[in-house]
Design a protein around this motif. Sequence first.
Motif, short mmCIF file in Angstrom:
data_model
loop_
_atom_site.label_atom_id
_atom_site.label_comp_id
_atom_site.label_asym_id
_atom_site.label_seq_id
_atom_site.Cartn_x
_atom_site.Cartn_y
_atom_site.Cartn_z
N SER A 358 0.80 -1.23 0.00
CA SER A 358 0.00 0.00 0.00
C SER A 358 0.83 1.27 0.00
CB SER A 358 -0.93 0.01 1.24
OG SER A 358 -1.66 -1.18 1.33
N GLN A 374 -1.43 4.55 -0.30
CA GLN A 374 -2.71 4.36 -0.95
C GLN A 374 -3.84 4.57 0.05
OE1 GLN A 374 -2.63 0.50 -2.79
NE2 GLN A 374 -0.93 1.01 -4.18
N THR A 409 4.71 -0.26 -5.84
CA THR A 409 4.89 -0.90 -4.54
C THR A 409 5.90 -2.04 -4.65
OG1 THR A 409 3.11 -2.48 -4.89
CG2 THR A 409 2.50 -0.34 -3.95
#
Length: 486
Positions: A358, A374, A409
């Motif tokens: 994330s 995120q 990521t």
Amino acid sequence: RHPDVIEMDAASRTGVDDMREVIEATRFRPMQARTKVFVIDEVHMLSRNAFNALLKTLEEPPPHVKFVFATTEIRKVPITVLSRCQRFDLRRVRIAELVGLFGRIAVKEDVTIEPAALEQIARSADGSVRDGLSMLDQAIAQAEGAITTAQVVDMLGLADREAVFELMDAVMGGKPVAALAITDRAYERGADLGALLQDLLELLHTVTRLKSVPALRDSHELPEAERTRGAEFADRLSVPVLARAWQMLLKGVGEVEIAPDRRAAAEMVLIRLCHVSDMPTPGDLIRRLTSGGTPGAPGPAAPPGGGGGGARAVANGAPMISAEPVVQAGPRLGTFRDVVAWVGEQKEAMLHAHLLHSVHLVRFAPPVIELRPQAEAPRDLSSKLSALLSDATGTRWTIAVSRDAGETTIAEQGSAADTARKTAAADHPLVRAIMAAFPGARIDTVHDKTADAYGLPASVPDVPDMPDFAPPDAEYFDEEPMEIDL
């Protein structure tokens, strides 16, 4: 006893009704004096409503009324009350001034008292004239003839000052037999061993001050015993040794207060102090280890008074002949992937998972990391990561949140690297021959022994965009070990 001086104890009269009586009494003029004085002791104990009831009178007091508020908790008094008062902070009276005052009182009372006894009373008063006068009055009432130092010590349940110096000498010299003998004599006289440790703690502080400020040796603020014998301890002991003894003794005083047997607890504290008296300080031990010497042997790097060391410098009591320098390495955080891997080692499962799936790295410049989290990432991710890194490295880390796109990521980078490896493996002549010999076969996984836990090449730095990561050519598989599961 003056009829125009009215005193009220706010600790027992805290309500609004009590304040109303005071306000009602302010309407009447004084009977004898020009001013009527209301003394409210422990004024911080008044309730909020009582303060509010008194506030109007404080704003516009009658000309013949004066209020005197006394408190030991000035912060508990509302600011609305403080702003309407003149504040006088009473300082503690010095020991030398108390000794002079009590000496003059003793002369007027026609009482003979030893100078050392006066110093003991002044020291026990802790800067309070009232408490010191109460002790002096008690000593006069109990004494038959001249007041001696021993009588004052017995009356107050204290240890003799000379005994405290002897205890200091025994403890810092590593003599438990002598230290316990001193405590036995003090206990037989009825002295509280907790108070004895308090006196030792005070003497230790005085010696440390003499060590840090040599000019105090010529100052008359300290008694003669502290200036002479205390200076001897200051010359003999180093600041690290004094600081270590202070910490152990401070903890020991707290242990005595909660122990079921105060005498046993106090003796255990003194035995521990005797045991560490000849141990080198941590700084001295590190210097000796790094210089290749023996921790128990004195070396040129040892500060004066730091202790001679010996076999007890080792935790289990065994002598240490030689030792190699011990270097405790911190976490290696050269890349962001190192940070994420280290977080996983700390058993921070949720934080590690969010850092993998994330978070997009924007900039990695230790101790500053810029990330673009995120939407599913928790709001406290930055603060948790910063606290974790700061505790581990001893350096303050800043985790900044950015709106820049940044890298993909780490999970996406690992997936792209895995796809690239499969593509490269499928193009290998040997793999193509196997696929042709076994119709329907497919490449399941490609194990790269040079890759890290995330499937990324350990020797290759983080790349900005993994989809553009060029797959290795066929020579890569000829030179590097790789396993292919079909």
